[in-house]
Design a protein around this motif. Structure first.
Motif, mmCIF file in Angstrom:
data_model
loop_
_atom_site.group_PDB
_atom_site.id
_atom_site.type_symbol
_atom_site.label_atom_id
_atom_site.label_comp_id
_atom_site.label_asym_id
_atom_site.label_seq_id
_atom_site.Cartn_x
_atom_site.Cartn_y
_atom_site.Cartn_z
ATOM 1 N N PHE A 148 4.803 13.581 30.360
ATOM 2 C CA PHE A 148 4.586 12.572 29.305
ATOM 3 C C PHE A 148 5.512 12.994 28.169
ATOM 4 N N PRO A 149 6.810 12.860 28.403
ATOM 5 C CA PRO A 149 7.773 13.527 27.524
ATOM 6 C C PRO A 149 7.727 13.070 26.071
ATOM 7 N N TYR A 150 8.112 14.005 25.203
ATOM 8 C CA TYR A 150 8.488 13.620 23.852
ATOM 9 C C TYR A 150 9.804 12.864 23.997
ATOM 10 N N TYR A 151 9.858 11.639 23.512
ATOM 11 C CA TYR A 151 11.106 10.877 23.595
ATOM 12 C C TYR A 151 11.976 11.288 22.408
ATOM 13 N N VAL A 152 12.452 12.519 22.484
ATOM 14 C CA VAL A 152 13.228 13.090 21.372
ATOM 15 C C VAL A 152 14.427 13.830 21.948
ATOM 16 N N PHE A 153 15.563 13.697 21.277
ATOM 17 C CA PHE A 153 16.772 14.402 21.697
ATOM 18 C C PHE A 153 17.199 15.316 20.551
ATOM 19 N N PRO A 154 16.768 16.576 20.606
ATOM 20 C CA PRO A 154 17.012 17.453 19.464
ATOM 21 C C PRO A 154 18.366 18.161 19.531
ATOM 22 N N ILE A 155 18.897 18.414 18.353
ATOM 23 C CA ILE A 155 20.000 19.349 18.188
ATOM 24 C C ILE A 155 19.449 20.455 17.305
ATOM 25 N N PHE A 156 19.520 21.663 17.817
ATOM 26 C CA PHE A 156 18.975 22.801 17.089
ATOM 27 C C PHE A 156 20.125 23.736 16.744
ATOM 28 N N ALA A 157 20.171 24.235 15.528
ATOM 29 C CA ALA A 157 21.303 25.073 15.138
ATOM 30 C C ALA A 157 20.864 26.192 14.220
ATOM 31 N N GLY A 158 21.595 27.294 14.273
ATOM 32 C CA GLY A 158 21.289 28.423 13.412
ATOM 33 C C GLY A 158 22.297 29.536 13.593
ATOM 34 N N LEU A 159 22.047 30.653 12.893
ATOM 35 C CA LEU A 159 22.918 31.816 13.042
ATOM 36 C C LEU A 159 22.244 32.817 13.981
ATOM 37 N N ASP A 160 23.008 33.387 14.891
ATOM 38 C CA ASP A 160 22.417 34.365 15.812
ATOM 39 C C ASP A 160 22.357 35.747 15.144
ATOM 40 N N ALA A 161 21.936 36.758 15.913
ATOM 41 C CA ALA A 161 21.714 38.092 15.346
ATOM 42 C C ALA A 161 22.986 38.666 14.733
ATOM 43 N N LYS A 162 24.144 38.284 15.273
ATOM 44 C CA LYS A 162 25.408 38.805 14.737
ATOM 45 C C LYS A 162 25.929 37.940 13.579
ATOM 46 N N GLY A 163 25.186 36.947 13.197
ATOM 47 C CA GLY A 163 25.619 36.092 12.090
ATOM 48 C C GLY A 163 26.571 34.991 12.523
ATOM 49 N N LYS A 164 26.731 34.820 13.856
ATOM 50 C CA LYS A 164 27.611 33.763 14.348
ATOM 51 C C LYS A 164 26.835 32.463 14.509
ATOM 52 N N GLY A 165 27.538 31.360 14.344
ATOM 53 C CA GLY A 165 26.896 30.066 14.475
ATOM 54 C C GLY A 165 26.544 29.742 15.918
ATOM 55 N N ALA A 166 25.437 29.004 16.118
ATOM 56 C CA ALA A 166 25.049 28.555 17.457
ATOM 57 C C ALA A 166 24.441 27.162 17.368
ATOM 58 N N VAL A 167 24.964 26.239 18.163
ATOM 59 C CA VAL A 167 24.398 24.881 18.219
ATOM 60 C C VAL A 167 23.863 24.649 19.626
ATOM 61 N N TYR A 168 22.611 24.192 19.728
ATOM 62 C CA TYR A 168 22.004 23.902 21.020
ATOM 63 C C TYR A 168 21.657 22.425 21.072
ATOM 64 N N ASN A 169 21.859 21.826 22.239
ATOM 65 C CA ASN A 169 21.324 20.473 22.413
ATOM 66 C C ASN A 169 20.389 20.446 23.601
ATOM 67 N N TYR A 170 19.483 19.486 23.611
ATOM 68 C CA TYR A 170 18.427 19.394 24.612
ATOM 69 C C TYR A 170 18.331 17.965 25.102
ATOM 70 N N ASP A 171 17.806 17.797 26.301
ATOM 71 C CA ASP A 171 17.356 16.454 26.651
ATOM 72 C C ASP A 171 15.854 16.386 26.387
ATOM 73 N N ALA A 172 15.238 15.233 26.678
ATOM 74 C CA ALA A 172 13.843 15.019 26.283
ATOM 75 C C ALA A 172 12.873 15.960 27.002
ATOM 76 N N ILE A 173 13.281 16.557 28.127
ATOM 77 C CA ILE A 173 12.344 17.425 28.859
ATOM 78 C C ILE A 173 12.750 18.889 28.819
ATOM 79 N N GLY A 174 13.649 19.256 27.941
ATOM 80 C CA GLY A 174 13.866 20.671 27.653
ATOM 81 C C GLY A 174 15.102 21.316 28.250
ATOM 82 N N ASN A 175 15.956 20.554 28.951
ATOM 83 C CA ASN A 175 17.224 21.144 29.380
ATOM 84 C C ASN A 175 17.985 21.581 28.145
ATOM 85 N N ILE A 176 18.505 22.786 28.182
ATOM 86 C CA ILE A 176 19.117 23.356 26.980
ATOM 87 C C ILE A 176 20.554 23.758 27.269
#
Lengths: 235, 247
Positions: free
Chosen positions: A123-151
């Motif tokens: 019963f998926p969340y009908y949402v397509f998220p883009i998640f972003a932040g800095l990793d442990a080394k301070g480098k940028g990271a952008v993640y995208n997902y589909d509605a059921i969690g493929n990353i």
């Protein structure tokens, strides 16, 4: 006894089957993008919320949010589901701080988001998220997902009603796609990323009726999260 | 040999010509309905209006329905959609407000809290595939801040300086965007009353489920004031000049 009876007369207790006209989803449209830099990330969303048709619900209904001092999330799709998902993420981030006395790392939060989406696999969340932040080394990271969690971890990504307009533009400008002899390893500077985001959304507003009103840009760097707001066309 | 016909008690009889897995059904459509709610921010607070008609399909069945209510002292709630689902919501809210009162801690639920509460109820019901078939407009002044929000049967929420539900989103919202947007802190109460009555008049002219008897309400820092039902002056002379509308 009851099984015997039900076998003989072909009767079984009513099961809850809801096959009626109600649809629990609406696509509230709008556009989000994420750009990864060397020591920063940028996430941008417009703030228009549509009703799935030609009506504008609200001109200022943000769909990108700060989750911690080093992470942001941008959503598109069903606003009701997105709200629930973002609240879940905020809660998980808070629990982690209370339990461990420090903020969750960016890759860990990226994984939590994937898991939250997958818990609703049927019963998926009908949402397509883009998640972003800095990793442990301070480098940028952008993640995208589909509605059921493929990353997927990417250099840049666009989701939403104008994604088909923005993605090829970003491929060309950031990955230097189809540019003969260009340096494909260079990452955009902060100023370049902001300029690209603004240009991308200004152009998308011209062609996509669901994108417009205001643009919210979040930039995450070693100092924390910075937010810029810019006006887009209100038509 | 004829087969023996077995008569079972009616409670055990197999439904004829349907599956034996008879589904438990939830509401698939609204029954008695209220049409648009119109609301916007003005200088002192928020103005809201809804007419008094409860439609049964196309029939103008109940002509004295109240679709605006106060939740506590500082929050105003407007409803469109199924009226029995609204009555269920009224009972739920009454229970919540009573529970809060019984805490006896001097705390009052503000508009934002009530808005969140109603939103959660709506989203929760849609997630069970058993929605409350309503759109709600929630208004109030919470810690000196004007709040005007919307939530519907899917749990979609948004806040905006102007809100109109149902048919009003097509007919009244464009008027409000033109007259109110950007002037939320200038519009006086007199002007606000005129604007909202204009919207309700337009809706009465064009929305076949609308009615000229309505209730209007305002919510300010002083609290909620809902008018008694009153009728709008209308003039149908223009109908003569429109082919297919009047004569």
């Amino acid at each position: 006894m009851s099984s015997l009876l039900s076998h003989e007369i072909g009767y079984s207790a009513p099961i809850e089957v809801h096959n009626h006209g109600f649809s629990p989803y609406v696509n509230n449209e709008g556009t989000s993008l994420g750009i990864c830099g060397e020591d920063f990330v940028l996430v941008a969303s417009d703030t228009r919320q549509s009703n799935g048709g030609y009506s504008i619900n609200a001109r200022r209904s943000p769909k990108a949010f700060e989750l911690s001092n080093r992470t942001v999330i941008a959503t598109t799709g069903c606003a009701a589901d997105a709200k629930q998902l973002v609240e879940d993420m905020e809660q998980r981030a808070q629990y982690y701080v209370h339990k461990h006395g420090r903020e969750m790392s960016t890759p860990a939060m990226a994984q939590v988001l994937s898991q939250l989406l997958y818990t609703r696999r049927f019963f998926p969340y009908y949402v397509f998220p883009i998640f972003a932040g800095l990793d442990a080394k301070g480098k940028g990271a952008v993640y995208n997902y589909d509605a059921i969690g493929n990353i997927e971890c990417v250099s840049h990504y666009a989701y939403g009603s104008a994604a088909a307009l923005l993605q090829p533009f970003l491929d060309n400008q950031i990955n230097k796609a189809h540019q003969r002899g260009a340096d494909t390893t260079a990452k955009p500077s902060r100023a370049q990323a902001v300029k690209l985001a603004i240009d991308a959304f200004t152009s998308a507003t011209e062609r996509d009726i669901y994108t417009g009103d205001w643009l919210e840009i979040f930039i995450v760097d070693s100092e924390g999260v910075h937010k810029l707001t810019r006006e887009l066309k209100h038509d | 040999m004829d087969p023996i016909e077995l008569r079972l008690p009616h409670t055990l009889q197999r439904p004829q010509a349907t599956s034996n897995h008879e589904p438990i059904t939830h509401s698939t459509e609204p029954i008695v309905t209220g049409t648009s709610v119109v609301a916007f921010k003005y200088k002192d607070g928020i103005m809201m209006a809804a007419d008094c008609l409860g439609s049964y399909g196309r029939m103008a069945m109940f002509r004295n329905e109240r679709r605006l209510m106060a939740v506590g002292k500082t929050t105003l709630l407007g409803m469109s959609g199924d009226i029995s689902d609204y009555q269920h919501m009224q009972h739920t809210l009454e229970n919540i407000m009573t529970q809060e009162y019984d805490m006896d801690d001097g705390q009052r639920l503000g508009t934002k809290s009530i808005y969140k509460c109603i939103s959660k109820i709506m989203y929760n019901r849609r997630s069970k595939m058993n929605p409350l078939w309503n759109s709600y407009v929630i208004a109030g002044v919470d810690s000196g801040e004007k709040v005007l929000g919307y939530v519907d049967l899917i749990g979609t929420t948004y806040e905006s300086p102007t809100i109109a539900t149902g048919y009003g989103s097509h007919m009244a919202q464009p008027i409000l965007r033109k007259v109110v947007e950007g002037r939320e802190d200038e519009i006086t109460e007199e002007e606000a009353v005129k604007i909202i009555e204009d919207c309700m008049r337009v809706l009465y002219y064009r929305d076949a489920r609308a009615f000229n008897k309505l209730t209007r309400a305002k919510v300010t820092a002083q609290g909620v004031e809902i008018t008694e039902p009153y009728s709008l002056e209308t003039n149908w002379d223009f109908a003569e000049s429109i082919v297919g509308y009047g004569a």
